[in-house]
Structure formats: structure tokens, C-alpha cells
Design a protein around this motif. Structure first.
Motif: not given
Ligand SMILES: Nc1ncnc2c1ncn2[C@@H]1O[C@H](COP(=O)(O)OP(=O)(O)OP(=O)(O)O)[C@@H](O)[C@H]1O
Length: 457
Positions: A240-256, A312-319
Motif C-alpha cells: 500500500e505504500e507504493l504509488p498506485q494506478y487504476d483503471e484509467k490505464a486501460d483508457v490510455w491503451s484504448l486511445g493508443v 483518452a491520451l491525457q498524460l495525467d490520469p486525473i484528467n
């Protein structure tokens, strides 16, 4: 670096790195090599399957087309050579089986049939899916797909599927054209390869996973699974201490994937994760002489397609929008009616005449939006033609106008799980029985609550 044509032969060189640390640990700790210690147990003999031809081969495994001798059904056999599997590869195999089993029956997910092992190998048996991979479809279409085909045949169903997986907590983490099977004639899109899939509710997403060219920036900067394993095991860090990411990673791949299908070129190419992060920034932020980001310079994309890619290709997943939100994007909305009409026609043509008294899911389901007008949520507007909860095979299905409409429509047609199915709905989330006897899924509250940002055409 400008986008180049697809790198030939890159597939075989791609290494998979991610793994669930907990399962690596259990695999590594186990001294018993066979079925007793892991998920993989003997469920059926290899002899039951007659190999027809090899589809794909790597150092670790072979994928073959086969036939079940008992049922005569075509299947696909994934065979992994025990001698070459590291404990992390083995853990990934277990995880793939776990996900395939738990997602069995979810429309759009490759269907698990069985898994078993013999002396040399582990085998996963999958239903043979119709269609060709997206990469083949693009190649057979002259190197790129027309926007309408891409959106109707691939993007809408794939985004609906991703939204569904994400609502279940599952992040695929390996979206790429080789893992999407498309059958335009039947309207079926199937997502393959759940070897990197992860359940966000069960584990932390903190390791680099997937294929470099499709990896989101927030995945690229994460340690490899082995590095995470090392940190946890030897440095005593908690995951849990390590930085994490979420399902927005799939949205980037979809954009690619969308960029690649529309232009015939991979947008980001580099040889390492560090280089790739630089390339992504460059392509998106550096402008050419006319003020266009390098990524879009010289590309003939419609305004909607470019806007979709910019989102879909926003660098920051928050956006970056969620898959659910992307269903509202004007690019998808523009082609939604055509997609919907085709789906309804396909459903109609696949219904047997003797089944006339048993309407298909689309005809006895409430038309999009109709359930909301009278239901407890009641937030979405009613649309003309969508007011009858019993539906009618001749009534035109209206163009969904809100995120909730789209999700409701997808749920009603059986393409997507309702929130109640995946345990997200709170009060008022029980299913209602329509006058026609079918179960009308409750309005997904989480979706209804989301603000609508995209303009409706
Ligand atoms: N169920 C299936 N039905 C039809 N074709 C399939 C099926 N599963 C796999 N294939 C074919 O085999 C190819 C490889 O499958 P898949 O990507 O799942 O294997 P993989 O183990 O992930 O390989 P890699 O590690 O190289 O990505 C797919 O691109 C597809 O052409």
C-alpha cells in the motif's frame, strides 16, 4: 520522435513483467510443483482435444486451434511449457485462470472452458472466438480503418466492455490490437488475454504491466513486478505504500489502439520505459510550425476523433475520462445510432422464428431512458419511443443522450452488468420486473450521479 509505422516483429520481443506479488510469493514458497499447491488442477485430459493448427508461438507457450473430440466444438488451447515457466510466470498463469473463470459469461470476454495439466505442460482451453484480431482487420483494410467502421465495429463495443470490467473492479492492463477480436458481420468484439488482469478490490496496482507501446504514463513509471517483490520481501515495505494506478490505464491503451487503427501508425515508440515517457510528452506537448501537437501533425482525423484522442491520451490520469464517460463522447455519440440499429438487426436476425413469443433482450427490455422516468432515480429524460417498459419490436430505439441512457441500454441488451450485479448499487438498486416479465435492471446510481460533460449531438 515522429510516429512511425508499426514496428514489425515487436510482438515476440515484448516481455511481460507484471505479477501479483502475493501469488508469486505463494508460488515461490511452495515446494510442491504440481496441482496441489496452485489454482491449476487437473480437470480434463489433453487427449480430449485434437490440435488443428498453431496460431501463435512464444518461448513460453503455444496457442493452437483445436477441436473438442466430444462436443466437436472448436476451441483454442493455450499450452505453457512447465520447464520454462518461472514462478512469476506461473503465478500469472494462475491469475489468468482465476480472472477467466470469474468473468466467464461476461459478454465480450473470451470464454473459459477448462484448464488442466499433464507432465510437461499446463493447458488453458478457451472457446474459439469469431473474427480476426484488430491488427489483422487494420492490415486487411489497407493499413487503417475508416472512422465509421472503427467506431461502430470496435470502439463502442470495446468501450462498453471496458466500462463493464471497470465497474467490476477488473483492470485488463493489456489492451492492444492483438488482443481484440473483431467480427463485423456478427457485431461481436471479444477481448483476449487476461494474463495481466488485476482486480483492484483484491490487490494494489503498483507494478509495470502490459506492452510498452500501449502503457499509460502512470504505469511506465512504476517498478517492475520483480522490483515490487524485492521491495516488499527484502525491504519490508507494504504494498500500500507504493504509488498506485487504476483503471484509467486501460483508457490510455484504448486511445493508443484507436490512434493506431485510424492512422495505421503506432503513436509512441521507444525502447525503454524511461524513453517512452519522454516520447509521450514530446508527441503530445511539442507543437509543429502550425501549432499542432506532433502527434496529430499530418494526420487526417475528424475533429471528433482528434478530440477523443486528446481526452483518452491525457498524460495525467486525473484528467483522463473513465471508459463510462467516454461512452458520452461526441465521436461515439455520432455513430451510436448506426451501431444500435446494426445491433438490433443482428439480434433480430439471430432470433429463431419459433421464438417469436420470446422476444430478444433488446425487444423486451426497456428502451434506453424509459426506466428512469418512472423509476426511483428518474433523473434521465424520457425520449420519444422509449416510454414503454414492455418495448416493441417495431418501435425505434432512441439515440441514447446521457451516460445513464447508454449504460442502461447496454445493461438492458445484456452487453454490460448492472451495478446491482457487481455490488455497486446502494438503496433503490433492486431490479424491477417489467410488464413483459423481463427483469429491468435498476438504474446504476453511480452513473446517474456523474455530471455530463460532453456536448450531445
Ligand atoms: N479464444 C481465441 N479465439 C480465437 N483466437 C484466439 C483466441 N485466443 C487467442 N487467439 C489468437 O492467438 C493470438 C495470441 O493470443 P493471446 O494474445 O491471448 O496469447 P498470449 O499468450 O497473450 O500471447 P502474447 O504473450 O504473445 O501476447 C491472438 O492474437 C489471436 O490471434
Amino acid at each position: 520522435m515522429a510516429p512511425r509505422g508499426r514496428r514489425a516483429g515487436v510482438e515476440l520481443a515484448r516481455a511481460k513483467t507484471s505479477v501479483d506479488v502475493a501469488s508469486v510469493r505463494s508460488s515461490a514458497a511452495s515446494s510442491a510443483p504440481e496441482s496441489s499447491s496452485n489454482n491449476v488442477v487437473v480437470e480434463g485430459p489433453k487427449a480430449q482435444y485434437k490440435t488443428v493448427r498453431t496460431l501463435h508461438r512464444s518461448r513460453l507457450h503455444t496457442i493452437s486451434l483445436a477441436q473438442d473430440r466430444n462436443t466437436k466444438s472448436p476451441v483454442v488451447l493455450k499450452t505453457f511449457f512447465k520447464a520454462r515457466l518461472s514462478s512469476s510466470a506461473r503465478a500469472k498463469l494462475d491469475s489468468e485462470v482465476t480472472h477467466l473463470r470469474s468473468l466467464c459469461g461476461v459478454p465480450g470476454v473470451v470464454k473459459y472452458v477448462a484448464h488442466f495439466e499433464d507432465e510437461d505442460s499446463y493447458h488453458i482451453v478457451l472457446e474459439r472466438c469469431p473474427g480476426t484480431t484488430l491488427i489483422e482487420l487494420v492490415a486487411n483494410s489497407g493499413g487503417r480503418l475508416a472512422e465509421q467502421s472503427l467506431v461502430c465495429d470496435v470502439l463502442i463495443p470495446l468501450t462498453v466492455l471496458l466500462a463493464d470490467l471497470h465497474r467490476r473492479g477488473v483492470v485488463h492492463r493489456h489492451i492492444k490490437p492483438e488482443h481484440v477480436l473483431v467480427a463485423p458481420d456478427t457485431g461481436v468484439v471479444t477481448l483476449l488475454d487476461f494474463s495481466e488482469a488485476a482486480d483492484r478490490r483484491a490487490r494494489c496496482l503498483n507494478n509495470r504491466a502490459g506492452t510498452l507501446e500501449y502503457m499509460a504514463p502512470e504505469v511506465l513509471d512504476k517498478p517492475t513486478a520483480d522490483e515490487v517483490f524485492h521491495q516488499v520481501l527484502y525491504n519490508g515495505m507494504s504494498e500500500e505504500e507504493l504509488p498506485q494506478y487504476d483503471e484509467k490505464a486501460d483508457v490510455w491503451s484504448l486511445g493508443v489502439l484507436v490512434y493506431e487503427a485510424l492512422t495505421g501508425c503506432q503513436p509512441f515508440l521507444a525502447d525503454s520505459a524511461a524513453d517512452m515517457m519522454g516520447v509521450q510528452r514530446q508527441q503530445l506537448h511539442e507543437l509543429d510550425g502550425s501549432g499542432t501537437p506532433k502527434l496529430f501533425a499530418g494526420r487526417h482525423l475528424s475533429g471528433e476523433a482528434r478530440a477523443f484522442l486528446e481526452q483518452a491520451l491525457q498524460l495525467d490520469p486525473i484528467n483522463r475520462p473513465s471508459a463510462e464517460r467516454l461512452l458520452q463522447h461526441p465521436l461515439l455519440q455520432r455513430h451510436w445510432q448506426r451501431y444500435h440499429t446494426k445491433q438490433v438487426a443482428l439480434l433480430g436476425s439471430s432470433a429463431a422464428p419459433s421464438d417469436a413469443s420470446q422476444p430478444t433482450s433488446s425487444t423486451n427490455s426497456p428502451a434506453p431512458g424509459s426506466a428512469y422516468g418512472s423509476g426511483p432515480g428518474g433523473l434521465a429524460p424520457k425520449h420519444p419511443g422509449g416510454s414503454s417498459s414492455t418495448g416493441s419490436s417495431s418501435a425505434p430505439l432512441p439515440l441514447p443522450r446521457t451516460e445513464a441512457d447508454i449504460v442502461q441500454s447496454a445493461v438492458a441488451a445484456g452487453w454490460m452488468a448492472s451495478s446491482s450485479d457487481v455490488g455497486l448499487v446502494g438503496g433503490g438498486g433492486s431490479n424491477r420486473r417489467s410488464a413483459g416479465g423481463s427483469v429491468a435492471p435498476a438504474a446504476p446510481e453511480r452513473v446517474l450521479a456523474a455530471p455530463i460533460q460532453f456536448a450531445v449531438r
